[in-house]
Write a protein that holds these residues in place. Structure first.
Motif, PDB file in Angstrom:
ATOM      1  N   ILE A 180       3.383 -39.970 -40.020  1.00 14.89           N
ATOM      2  CA  ILE A 180       2.602 -38.857 -40.549  1.00 14.89           C
ATOM      3  C   ILE A 180       2.835 -37.617 -39.684  1.00 14.89           C
ATOM      4  CG2 ILE A 180       0.819 -40.246 -41.660  1.00 14.89           C
ATOM      5  CD1 ILE A 180      -0.887 -39.983 -39.217  1.00 14.89           C
ATOM      6  N   ILE A 181       2.625 -36.462 -40.286  1.00 10.99           N
ATOM      7  CA  ILE A 181       2.815 -35.186 -39.599  1.00 10.99           C
ATOM      8  C   ILE A 181       1.452 -34.533 -39.381  1.00 10.99           C
ATOM      9  CG2 ILE A 181       3.822 -32.868 -39.746  1.00 10.99           C
ATOM     10  CD1 ILE A 181       5.927 -34.950 -39.370  1.00 10.99           C
ATOM     11  N   ALA A 182       1.272 -33.964 -38.199  1.00 12.56           N
ATOM     12  CA  ALA A 182       0.095 -33.134 -37.930  1.00 12.56           C
ATOM     13  C   ALA A 182       0.571 -31.730 -37.596  1.00 12.56           C
ATOM     14  CB  ALA A 182      -0.725 -33.695 -36.773  1.00 12.56           C
ATOM     15  N   ASN A 183      -0.122 -30.733 -38.124  1.00 13.36           N
ATOM     16  CA  ASN A 183       0.151 -29.347 -37.732  1.00 13.36           C
ATOM     17  C   ASN A 183      -1.006 -28.873 -36.869  1.00 13.36           C
ATOM     18  OD1 ASN A 183      -1.655 -27.518 -39.808  1.00 13.36           O
ATOM     19  ND2 ASN A 183      -0.884 -29.365 -40.817  1.00 13.36           N
ATOM     20  N   ILE A 184      -0.690 -28.380 -35.679  1.00 10.86           N
ATOM     21  CA  ILE A 184      -1.698 -28.051 -34.675  1.00 10.86           C
ATOM     22  C   ILE A 184      -1.713 -26.545 -34.442  1.00 10.86           C
ATOM     23  CG2 ILE A 184      -2.474 -28.442 -32.309  1.00 10.86           C
ATOM     24  CD1 ILE A 184      -0.861 -31.092 -32.391  1.00 10.86           C
ATOM     25  N   ASP A 185      -2.867 -25.920 -34.683  1.00 11.58           N
ATOM     26  CA  ASP A 185      -3.030 -24.484 -34.459  1.00 11.58           C
ATOM     27  C   ASP A 185      -3.353 -24.228 -32.995  1.00 11.58           C
ATOM     28  OD1 ASP A 185      -2.719 -24.142 -37.183  1.00 11.58           O
ATOM     29  OD2 ASP A 185      -4.873 -24.138 -37.577  1.00 11.58           O
ATOM     30  N   LEU A 186      -2.579 -23.352 -32.365  1.00 16.47           N
ATOM     31  CA  LEU A 186      -2.844 -22.981 -30.976  1.00 16.47           C
ATOM     32  C   LEU A 186      -3.936 -21.924 -30.934  1.00 16.47           C
ATOM     33  CD1 LEU A 186       0.861 -22.789 -29.739  1.00 16.47           C
ATOM     34  CD2 LEU A 186      -0.740 -24.708 -29.554  1.00 16.47           C
ATOM     35  N   PRO A 187      -4.855 -22.008 -29.970  1.00 14.08           N
ATOM     36  CA  PRO A 187      -6.025 -21.121 -29.959  1.00 14.08           C
ATOM     37  C   PRO A 187      -5.643 -19.656 -29.796  1.00 14.08           C
ATOM     38  CG  PRO A 187      -5.865 -22.330 -27.893  1.00 14.08           C
ATOM     39  CD  PRO A 187      -4.855 -22.929 -28.822  1.00 14.08           C
ATOM     40  N   VAL A 188      -6.517 -18.798 -30.304  1.00 12.16           N
ATOM     41  CA  VAL A 188      -6.253 -17.365 -30.300  1.00 12.16           C
ATOM     42  C   VAL A 188      -7.535 -16.620 -29.964  1.00 12.16           C
ATOM     43  CG1 VAL A 188      -6.749 -17.120 -32.767  1.00 12.16           C
ATOM     44  CG2 VAL A 188      -5.244 -15.468 -31.652  1.00 12.16           C
ATOM     45  N   GLN A 189      -7.389 -15.427 -29.411  1.00  4.97           N
ATOM     46  CA  GLN A 189      -8.528 -14.544 -29.194  1.00  4.97           C
ATOM     47  C   GLN A 189      -8.096 -13.128 -29.531  1.00  4.97           C
ATOM     48  OE1 GLN A 189      -8.698 -15.554 -24.898  1.00  4.97           O
ATOM     49  NE2 GLN A 189      -8.609 -13.337 -24.523  1.00  4.97           N
ATOM     50  N   THR A 190      -9.054 -12.247 -29.687  1.00  3.72           N
ATOM     51  CA  THR A 190      -8.712 -10.873 -30.027  1.00  3.72           C
ATOM     52  C   THR A 190      -8.053 -10.182 -28.835  1.00  3.72           C
ATOM     53  OG1 THR A 190     -10.930 -10.151 -29.411  1.00  3.72           O
ATOM     54  CG2 THR A 190     -10.549 -10.665 -31.724  1.00  3.72           C
ATOM     55  N   GLY A 191      -7.138  -9.286 -29.136  1.00  2.00           N
ATOM     56  CA  GLY A 191      -6.413  -8.560 -28.105  1.00  2.00           C
ATOM     57  C   GLY A 191      -4.916  -8.636 -28.344  1.00  2.00           C
ATOM     58  N   ARG A 192      -4.155  -7.980 -27.466  1.00  2.00           N
ATOM     59  CA  ARG A 192      -2.695  -7.999 -27.579  1.00  2.00           C
ATOM     60  C   ARG A 192      -2.135  -9.124 -26.711  1.00  2.00           C
ATOM     61  NH1 ARG A 192       0.466  -4.396 -29.737  1.00  2.00           N
ATOM     62  NH2 ARG A 192      -1.206  -2.831 -29.696  1.00  2.00           N
ATOM     63  N   LEU A 193      -1.302  -9.953 -27.320  1.00  3.24           N
ATOM     64  CA  LEU A 193      -0.706 -11.081 -26.613  1.00  3.24           C
ATOM     65  C   LEU A 193       0.337 -10.560 -25.615  1.00  3.24           C
ATOM     66  CD1 LEU A 193      -0.634 -14.246 -26.613  1.00  3.24           C
ATOM     67  CD2 LEU A 193       1.287 -14.061 -28.210  1.00  3.24           C
ATOM     68  N   VAL A 194       0.133 -10.826 -24.328  1.00  2.67           N
ATOM     69  CA  VAL A 194       1.058 -10.323 -23.298  1.00  2.67           C
ATOM     70  C   VAL A 194       1.852 -11.443 -22.640  1.00  2.67           C
ATOM     71  CG1 VAL A 194      -0.305  -8.253 -22.826  1.00  2.67           C
ATOM     72  CG2 VAL A 194      -0.772 -10.356 -21.536  1.00  2.67           C
ATOM     73  N   ASP A 195       1.448 -12.689 -22.885  1.00  2.00           N
ATOM     74  CA  ASP A 195       2.202 -13.813 -22.327  1.00  2.00           C
ATOM     75  C   ASP A 195       1.881 -15.062 -23.143  1.00  2.00           C
ATOM     76  OD1 ASP A 195       3.876 -15.124 -20.293  1.00  2.00           O
ATOM     77  OD2 ASP A 195       2.016 -16.164 -19.760  1.00  2.00           O
ATOM     78  N   ILE A 196       2.900 -15.899 -23.326  1.00  2.00           N
ATOM     79  CA  ILE A 196       2.691 -17.160 -24.039  1.00  2.00           C
ATOM     80  C   ILE A 196       3.746 -18.152 -23.562  1.00  2.00           C
ATOM     81  CG2 ILE A 196       4.163 -16.548 -26.012  1.00  2.00           C
ATOM     82  CD1 ILE A 196       2.100 -18.029 -27.803  1.00  2.00           C
ATOM     83  N   CYS A 197       3.399 -19.423 -23.586  1.00  2.00           N
ATOM     84  CA  CYS A 197       4.331 -20.466 -23.171  1.00  2.00           C
ATOM     85  C   CYS A 197       5.567 -20.463 -24.072  1.00  2.00           C
ATOM     86  CB  CYS A 197       3.644 -21.825 -23.231  1.00  2.00           C
ATOM     87  SG  CYS A 197       3.090 -22.263 -24.886  1.00  2.00           S
ATOM     88  N   THR A 198       6.583 -21.170 -23.670  1.00  2.00           N
ATOM     89  CA  THR A 198       7.805 -21.268 -24.465  1.00  2.00           C
ATOM     90  C   THR A 198       7.798 -22.548 -25.286  1.00  2.00           C
ATOM     91  OG1 THR A 198       9.039 -22.462 -22.769  1.00  2.00           O
ATOM     92  CG2 THR A 198       9.056 -20.033 -22.661  1.00  2.00           C
TER      93      THR A 198
END
Length: 403
Positions: free
Chosen positions: A323-341
């Motif tokens: 089976i497949i799961a799709n996982i939403d990564l958490p978010v908050q308001t603002g401009r994204l300045v860094d994120i994992c690869t």
């Protein structure tokens, strides 16, 4: 295709990207709002209205387009554009979903009335025209209740109100002001005590359900806006799969859809499903891609083909076992300045693929149940593996924002 195709759309970028697979960009006229301009290629034929839900405004633009080159089809993939898209098809006598059917899918009050009449179990509900009627409606239905506009999506402007005191306080908030200024009526419905919230995504052909997938949200949508979320597929041998397969044809028949794609949400009580709502467009978030990865079925292509009165090969193949799961990564308001690869995330068990928002993406209010900084797709053998996979993902994921 002879004639032009109108895409009546908001910010659903998948809609245009899939439509140009069927129709040359030069043959597409996009009717949208100015705030969505940057989402389209610079050579797109854009035509602006103040509100894509305003049938008079949209019709005026469509009539001008039709006077120079006849309209062959209308594609309307967003909740706000569904009724007006149906109206245009009815007005210009075009193939596809007409106004009556589109209105039944878009307007939750009309939808529930039709389903209830067809013997499909739905939550008890009242439709009100003024938010000031909330307390009386809650008293009549029984607390707690859920209040939302009759047309809307993604848990936006949707609230759980526990009692009449909370309702009275709610009436003094900016959220209540939104309802006062909205063009739509308001639906107040009982809050269903549930074991889980599910969604079922299907292809309809000649009025029949020819393909569907059942998935369980990690938690009810009202509880996960901006947080870790997503959904996981339910195997065909599960009793819940059998239960939903008995309900779905009744829902489609009651609402009158002949061809298209549907996204239905339902509440599992432990013994039965109670239908929440259904729309005749592809789901948001990672749901369509999870189905594409698992079965090779592209719901956006199926939806687009139906909108253009074309055939779509809905024969599924199991491309990934389990089976497949799709996982939403958490978010908050603002401009994204860094994120994992993606490389950092790919070491988790069962990793299939991931889509991440680029640095610089601006997330603003209102967030909804599809808001995420990215989506990770994983392969599991059973539901029991999900918790461990989520923990691995949480250990690897990181992001930073500036206000």
């Amino acid at each position: 295709m002879n004639g032009r195709v109108i895409l009546l759309n908001s910010g659903k970028t998948d809609a245009y990207r899939h439509l140009v697979k069927f129709v040359p960009a030069t043959g597409i006229d996009v009717i949208t709002e100015r705030k969505y301009t940057a989402l389209y290629p610079t050579n797109t034929n854009l035509h602006y209205v103040n509100d894509i839900a305003d049938e008079t405004e949209v019709l005026n633009v469509a009539r001008k387009l039709d006077s120079s080159d006849s309209i062959a089809a209308v594609v309307s993939p967003s909740e706000r554009s569904l009724p007006v898209g149906g109206y245009l098809r009815t007005y210009f006598n075009l193939p596809g979903t007409g106004f009556d059917v589109a209105w039944g899918f878009a307007n939750k009050s009309v939808m529930k009335s039709k389903l209830r009449s067809a013997g499909v179990e739905v939550a008890r509900a009242l439709t009100i025209s003024n938010i000031r009627q909330l307390v009386d409606a809650g008293d009549e239905i029984g607390w707690p209740v859920v209040v939302k506009p009759v047309i809307g999506s993604g848990s936006m402007n949707t609230y759980k109100i526990h009692n009449r005191e909370e309702a009275a306080s709610f009436l003094e908030t900016p959220q209540a002001d939104w309802f006062r200024n909205s063009r739509y009526q308001i639906i107040v419905e009982e809050y269903i005590t549930m074991k889980g919230e599910y969604h079922c995504d299907a292809i309809i052909h000649n009025g029949q359900v020819v393909f569907f997938v059942l998935q369980r949200y990690f938690s009810p949508l009202l509880e996960c806006t901006g947080a870790w979320g997503g959904s996981i597929m339910i195997g065909k041998g599960d009793e819940r799969y059998d239960k939903i397969s008995a309900i779905y044809p009744k829902v489609v028949k009651a609402l009158g859809l002949k061809d298209g794609v549907t996204h239905m949400e339902a509440f599992w009580t432990g013994t039965k499903f109670i239908v929440g709502e259904i729309s005749c467009r592809p789901a948001g978030g990672g749901i369509p891609k999870s189905i594409l990865l698992k079965y090779g079925i592209d719901l956006w292509d199926a939806f687009t083909a139906a909108s253009l009165n074309l055939e779509y090969n809905h024969k599924a193949s199991e491309l990934i076992p389990g089976i497949i799961a799709n996982i939403d990564l958490p978010v908050q308001t603002g401009r994204l300045v860094d994120i994992c690869t993606i490389d950092e995330l790919s070491s988790i068990d069962g990793f299939v693929s991931a889509d991440l928002s680029p640095v610089g993406t601006l997330f603003s209010e209102p967030l909804n149940s599809s808001s995420a900084t990215g989506i990770v797709y994983v392969q599991l053998q059973s539901d029991a593996e999900l918790e461990g996979t989520l923990q691995q993902l949480k250990e690897r994921y990181h992001s930073a924002y500036e206000s």
